[in-house]
Scaffold this motif. Sequence first.
Motif, PDB file in Angstrom:
ATOM      1  N   HIS A 151       0.868  -1.184   0.000  1.00  0.00           N
ATOM      2  CA  HIS A 151       0.000   0.000   0.000  1.00  0.00           C
ATOM      3  C   HIS A 151       0.907   1.237   0.000  1.00  0.00           C
ATOM      4  O   HIS A 151       1.729   1.405   0.898  1.00  0.00           O
ATOM      5  CB  HIS A 151      -0.917   0.015   1.225  1.00  0.00           C
ATOM      6  CG  HIS A 151      -2.055   1.002   1.100  1.00  0.00           C
ATOM      7  ND1 HIS A 151      -3.253   0.817   1.761  1.00  0.00           N
ATOM      8  CD2 HIS A 151      -2.193   2.148   0.392  1.00  0.00           C
ATOM      9  CE1 HIS A 151      -4.075   1.824   1.464  1.00  0.00           C
ATOM     10  NE2 HIS A 151      -3.438   2.643   0.651  1.00  0.00           N
TER      11      HIS A 151
ATOM     12  N   LEU B 172       1.062   5.361  -0.083  1.00  0.00           N
ATOM     13  CA  LEU B 172       0.299   6.591   0.132  1.00  0.00           C
ATOM     14  C   LEU B 172       1.147   7.781  -0.299  1.00  0.00           C
ATOM     15  O   LEU B 172       2.282   7.947   0.171  1.00  0.00           O
ATOM     16  CB  LEU B 172      -0.097   6.735   1.609  1.00  0.00           C
ATOM     17  CG  LEU B 172      -1.047   5.655   2.117  1.00  0.00           C
ATOM     18  CD1 LEU B 172      -0.296   4.657   2.997  1.00  0.00           C
ATOM     19  CD2 LEU B 172      -2.193   6.270   2.903  1.00  0.00           C
TER      20      LEU B 172
ATOM     21  N   LYS C 192      -1.868  -1.405  -3.756  1.00  0.00           N
ATOM     22  CA  LYS C 192      -2.794  -0.272  -3.726  1.00  0.00           C
ATOM     23  C   LYS C 192      -2.026   1.051  -3.696  1.00  0.00           C
ATOM     24  O   LYS C 192      -1.012   1.183  -3.007  1.00  0.00           O
ATOM     25  CB  LYS C 192      -3.730  -0.357  -2.521  1.00  0.00           C
ATOM     26  CG  LYS C 192      -4.702   0.829  -2.512  1.00  0.00           C
ATOM     27  CD  LYS C 192      -5.914   0.662  -1.650  1.00  0.00           C
ATOM     28  CE  LYS C 192      -6.815   1.895  -1.841  1.00  0.00           C
ATOM     29  NZ  LYS C 192      -7.964   1.894  -0.964  1.00  0.00           N
TER      30      LYS C 192
ATOM     31  N   THR D  87      -2.829   5.033  -2.967  1.00  0.00           N
ATOM     32  CA  THR D  87      -3.764   6.058  -2.496  1.00  0.00           C
ATOM     33  C   THR D  87      -3.081   7.414  -2.596  1.00  0.00           C
ATOM     34  O   THR D  87      -1.964   7.584  -2.106  1.00  0.00           O
ATOM     35  CB  THR D  87      -4.164   5.794  -1.033  1.00  0.00           C
ATOM     36  OG1 THR D  87      -4.799   4.512  -0.953  1.00  0.00           O
ATOM     37  CG2 THR D  87      -5.124   6.866  -0.527  1.00  0.00           C
TER      38      THR D  87
ATOM     39  N   GLU E 123      -7.203   5.151  -5.281  1.00  0.00           N
ATOM     40  CA  GLU E 123      -8.125   5.956  -4.484  1.00  0.00           C
ATOM     41  C   GLU E 123      -7.539   7.356  -4.369  1.00  0.00           C
ATOM     42  O   GLU E 123      -6.359   7.528  -4.061  1.00  0.00           O
ATOM     43  CB  GLU E 123      -8.322   5.347  -3.089  1.00  0.00           C
ATOM     44  CG  GLU E 123      -9.313   6.147  -2.259  1.00  0.00           C
ATOM     45  CD  GLU E 123      -9.802   5.392  -1.031  1.00  0.00           C
ATOM     46  OE1 GLU E 123      -9.232   4.317  -0.701  1.00  0.00           O
ATOM     47  OE2 GLU E 123     -10.748   5.886  -0.400  1.00  0.00           O
TER      48      GLU E 123
ATOM     49  N   VAL F  49      -9.122   3.689   5.689  1.00  0.00           N
ATOM     50  CA  VAL F  49      -7.722   3.804   5.270  1.00  0.00           C
ATOM     51  C   VAL F  49      -6.805   3.311   6.392  1.00  0.00           C
ATOM     52  O   VAL F  49      -5.832   2.580   6.148  1.00  0.00           O
ATOM     53  CB  VAL F  49      -7.379   5.258   4.872  1.00  0.00           C
ATOM     54  CG1 VAL F  49      -5.881   5.416   4.614  1.00  0.00           C
ATOM     55  CG2 VAL F  49      -8.178   5.674   3.644  1.00  0.00           C
TER      56      VAL F  49
END
Length: 966
Positions: free
Chosen positions: A190, A192, A218, A220, A235, A365
């Motif tokens: 993930h 970010l 992922k 974000t 996202e 989140v």
Amino acid sequence: MTRPISRIRGTGGGHAPQKPVETSPAVSDEVKTTTCYMCACRCGIRVHLKDGAVRYIEGNRDHPVNKGVLCAKGSAGIMQQYSPARLTKPLKRVGKRGEATFEEIEWDEALDIATRWLGEVRETDPRRLAFFTGRDQSQALTGWWASQFGTPNHAAHGGFCSVNMAAAGIYTIGGSFWEFGVPDWEHTRHFLLFGVAEDHDSNPMKAGLAQLKARGAKFTSINPVRTGYSAIADEWLGITPGTDGLFILALVHELLRAGKVDVDYLARYTNAPWLVIRDPGGTEDGLFARDSAGRPLCWDRVREAPGDPLAAETAPALKGEVTLPDGRRAVPAFHMMAERYLDPGHGPDAVAARTGIPAATIRRVAAEIAHAAFEQVVELDQPWTDWAGRRHDKTIGRPVAMHAMRGISAHANGFHTCRALHLLQMLLGAIDCPGGFRYKPPFPRPAPPAAKPAGHAGQIGPGRPMAGPPLGFPMAPEDLLVEADGTPRRIDKAFSWEAPLAVHGMMHTVIANAHNADPHEIDTLFLYMANMAWNSAMNTAGTMDMLTARDEASGEYRIPRVIYADAYYSEMVAYADLVLPDTTYLERWDCISLLDRPISDADGPADAIRQPVVAPDRDVRPFQDVLLALGARLGLPGFAREDGGARYPGGYAEYLVEHERKPGVGMLAGWRGANGEAEGQGAPNPGQLDAYIAHGCYWRQELEPGQRYFKHANRDYLDYAVAMGFIDAAEPITLQLYCEPLQRFRLAARGHGAARPPEVHRTRIETYFDPLPFWYAPFDEGEASGFPFHAVTQRPAAMYHSWGSHNAWLRQLHGHNRLYVPAAAAEAEGLADGDWVWITSRHGRVKGRVRLMEGVNERTVWTWNAIGRRAGAGNLDPAAPEARESFLLNHLIEDLLPAREGGHRYANADPVTGQAAWYDLRVRIEKAAPAEAGEAAPAFAPLARPPGLRAPPAMVRQGAKQAPAE
Ligand code: SF4
């Protein structure tokens, strides 16, 4: 390659043989490698030359930064090389400053003038020189030059770029994003991304995101605007500008509440277990409890006694107040942190409205990153050994990675927001582990490094060098550069009570302070590559006025002398008294040094050079050569021999090879030693540049597999870092969850210690020097009534600030800018696509056209940065769309905050680091009257074309050289 056309077609039977077709024609008769400089990313390039002219630029497939990838800017370097905006000869002002009336002079005269001006300053009061550079890549040279000259008034552009990100990282984790660290693209689950549209780390970021996408990890993006990288995010969270800290601390709240923190990592690698003294009102309140040797203490929960947190046998407690043997009360830093962030005021429900992110989303989140960190652990079959000699059979990581830059940094609350992000990384145990953030050598370094800024009274004097570097890392009030009464010593007020941790200086304040003689007068403003009369300044019109303001009594300019070096005709050129024309990046030697901001990656250190691939066709000189020549003429010890001759008569190329910052450590780390056999440290090697050129103009060393992770605590890596000269001692680098230096400043504000802030600054220091990250509203919020929108800029992928806005190819991509407005807000204001609007802040107003869009925070408007130009600048036609249709948001941003109690006005900046708070701008928008449509505002008098520049051709064509000026 030549192939018969018959074979290409696959036929041939029955036809007469045809003329072969050249499917890969040779476009060049020579190819040279060097390093791109169309943005700050420093990709390796191969420049194809035909008849001595640049014909084509491609990415260098072997290069560690870009691996062959080239962006639009990089390939348009050819148009930078043949830009009609190139300066051609030294210029001396003959009219009034700002009119751009110059005469051409020879280099000897230019250097004589500069030497005379600078020599007078140095022999009387070296502080009267303010020497500041923009986004150049030779700060290891320029900083050294400033200290040899003897002035503390030096810095580069960092103070108005992203110093909050850098300072927060250096003080917290001993590293930072981009040049000093990178997401583990290979293993993260993930990722970010905070406040980044198009990054400094441009091509590697794109390649990394592609890798993520291919693996299904992922991505974000947290950003008010969905452009650039956000467009491909899984996202997008369209956060309200300036509230990232609230969002991050709400994630921290959720992780603590759920118990999803890596306590082993915290206990072992961070100062979470270090004991903080609780003695309200006392002189040591909030400082770490230390033993008699000054080493921090923790509480050993097995022995129930104070212990050494770094000793392998200690079992550190993370919570519980304890009484030390001497009677003092103390708690682990983690305990204090948990108390603070578990407060419901940090919870998702409390911050949702302000951030614009629903509470349920924040909770999700938090749960997702906890899941990735603790349920999708990465285990590499790679043993490693920690500093205490403990062998770990596997390398285990928490695959959550983060990256951030100016979007969260350029706010008055940016330092604490950036620290909050590092706190989040620490809680997850995601620093320098597989899947997390990874340091790039020579980082990590102690948090912060030991270097302090020089410039105290005893360190400066006429005709002598300064005893130390102009920039460094204050640890306590005693390190500040202030007079006995607490007023600043530096012209930019960096390292004063107004911005104690201004570790990159505060270039954005220099012109106003010099104009106001606050804190002191200067004689000469010496700038390089810094468009301070346009897009690098707040209060742009005011800055132009200050550059031309005269003293009422004497009639002389309030800033008496301005020397400016640039390769192109930027707006700032018009305000110089002496213009030193630089070469392009393809015409000079340069170095991307481990002493500055290298091109390392997480698996090894690397540095690079630029070599001249074409000779200048104008009477210009590389600024670095000019600086060396001035240093020699001025007799600066680092640049002149004792007999008065130049120490580096061969110019920058010779300096790169011969200069040693300390024995064995020079600008370049590769091919050192008499025969090029050494790496990192070694004697100068006369063949070093040839070795670099033979190797594609870069050097890289690969770490051993067991050295690559947990570098802050990895014995093999720490030993290696000492051997390479990166750090002084092979001791673990403890991550600073609790930042004790901040508390030292706070104690001073409470009246403790010998160095205390003047009364006017006490509340500010007490408030903002919190050793744990916190969020506060940006300072402009209080004045925001009547200005409902946040206004921010983004840099497009194809334009690096104003560098490319005279580039014929890039102008076709971004020849004008629009104000992007949320569609719903536009509808409410009665605005349609293409309408002309006035954009008004508390400081001023500009006029431009709107474009409606959906992917933007509902309270935010934005535009591309630095597309708007002053008419005539960049040698563009005064009627060019950059001047007539485009606007510059800088006109709306005030350089000073409104007066506070007592009348004092602080810079529009972060109170801890002095970072320019560009993104705190608030505006309102109103439709322009029909008669006002058609032209952007404000419009300044077009800049005259200086001697040596020709009227640009109607069309700039690839391969067509500019005829010499008449
Ligand atoms: S990202 Fe583009 S402009 Fe920047 S250095 Fe790399 S190729 Fe050049």
